[in-house]
Design a protein around this motif. Sequence first.
Motif, short mmCIF file in Angstrom:
data_model
loop_
_atom_site.label_atom_id
_atom_site.label_comp_id
_atom_site.label_asym_id
_atom_site.label_seq_id
_atom_site.Cartn_x
_atom_site.Cartn_y
_atom_site.Cartn_z
N ARG A 73 10.51 135.35 48.60
CA ARG A 73 11.49 136.16 47.90
C ARG A 73 11.63 137.49 48.62
N ASP A 74 12.87 137.96 48.69
CA ASP A 74 13.17 139.24 49.28
C ASP A 74 13.81 140.08 48.20
N ASN A 75 13.02 140.93 47.56
CA ASN A 75 13.54 141.71 46.43
C ASN A 75 14.61 142.70 46.88
N ALA A 76 14.53 143.16 48.11
CA ALA A 76 15.54 144.10 48.60
C ALA A 76 16.90 143.43 48.73
N LYS A 77 16.90 142.13 49.00
CA LYS A 77 18.15 141.39 49.15
C LYS A 77 18.49 140.59 47.90
N ASN A 78 17.66 140.70 46.86
CA ASN A 78 17.89 139.94 45.62
C ASN A 78 18.04 138.45 45.91
N THR A 79 17.18 137.93 46.75
CA THR A 79 17.31 136.54 47.18
C THR A 79 15.94 135.87 47.23
N VAL A 80 15.92 134.62 46.81
CA VAL A 80 14.75 133.78 47.03
C VAL A 80 15.15 132.64 47.93
N TYR A 81 14.17 132.13 48.65
CA TYR A 81 14.41 131.07 49.63
C TYR A 81 13.46 129.92 49.37
N LEU A 82 13.89 128.76 49.80
CA LEU A 82 13.04 127.57 49.77
C LEU A 82 13.18 126.89 51.12
N GLN A 83 12.18 127.07 51.95
CA GLN A 83 12.18 126.43 53.26
C GLN A 83 11.52 125.06 53.12
N MET A 84 12.26 124.03 53.49
CA MET A 84 11.77 122.66 53.34
C MET A 84 11.70 122.00 54.70
N THR A 85 10.58 121.42 55.02
CA THR A 85 10.39 120.72 56.28
C THR A 85 9.90 119.31 56.02
N SER A 86 9.90 118.50 57.07
CA SER A 86 9.45 117.11 56.96
C SER A 86 10.05 116.43 55.74
N LEU A 87 11.35 116.57 55.60
CA LEU A 87 12.02 116.05 54.42
C LEU A 87 11.97 114.53 54.36
N LYS A 88 11.90 114.02 53.15
CA LYS A 88 11.82 112.58 52.91
C LYS A 88 13.00 112.15 52.04
N PRO A 89 13.37 110.88 52.11
CA PRO A 89 14.47 110.41 51.24
C PRO A 89 14.21 110.71 49.76
N GLU A 90 12.97 110.69 49.34
CA GLU A 90 12.67 110.97 47.93
C GLU A 90 12.84 112.44 47.55
N ASP A 91 13.12 113.28 48.52
CA ASP A 91 13.44 114.68 48.23
C ASP A 91 14.91 114.85 47.85
N THR A 92 15.68 113.78 47.97
CA THR A 92 17.09 113.85 47.63
C THR A 92 17.27 114.19 46.15
N ALA A 93 18.03 115.24 45.89
CA ALA A 93 18.22 115.73 44.52
C ALA A 93 19.16 116.93 44.55
N VAL A 94 19.58 117.34 43.37
CA VAL A 94 20.22 118.64 43.22
C VAL A 94 19.10 119.66 42.99
N TYR A 95 19.11 120.71 43.78
CA TYR A 95 18.09 121.74 43.69
C TYR A 95 18.64 122.95 42.96
N TYR A 96 17.86 123.41 41.99
CA TYR A 96 18.27 124.52 41.14
C TYR A 96 17.32 125.69 41.29
N CYS A 97 17.88 126.87 41.28
CA CYS A 97 17.13 128.10 41.23
C CYS A 97 17.14 128.60 39.78
N ALA A 98 16.03 129.19 39.35
CA ALA A 98 15.94 129.65 37.97
C ALA A 98 15.17 130.96 37.89
N ALA A 99 15.48 131.75 36.88
CA ALA A 99 14.82 133.03 36.67
C ALA A 99 14.24 133.09 35.27
#
Length: 125
Positions: A73-99
Amino acid sequence: QVQLVESGGGLVQAGGSLRLSCAASGRTFSSYAMGWFRQAPGKEREFVAAANWRGSRTYYYADSVKGRVTMSRDNAKNTVYLQMTSLKPEDTAVYYCAASNTITAGHRPYEYDYWGQGTQVTVSS
């Protein structure tokens, strides 16, 4: 109130990488615990990763993604990130951010107060 907008989803081959972003606007971003969830067709929304509020460097990860996913998370930019590597077919989904209006990030959808619209991640085999 806070508004969340996710971006960065897309189609990627198995083994590939993606970085999702969640831009927040509204009340002080750093006051919220933040989480990432995902929902595949026909399945319940499930926890992926979360971060405690403000300057905490404590992150939580689901066992299914641990070692392949890094949240930041970068509070100065009001942004959170999710870096995903070695992705698998089972990672297929709609990804949601929540507060969440809490100090400690939860692992359950009901613990979160605000949601983004989601971004689709599709991993082909």
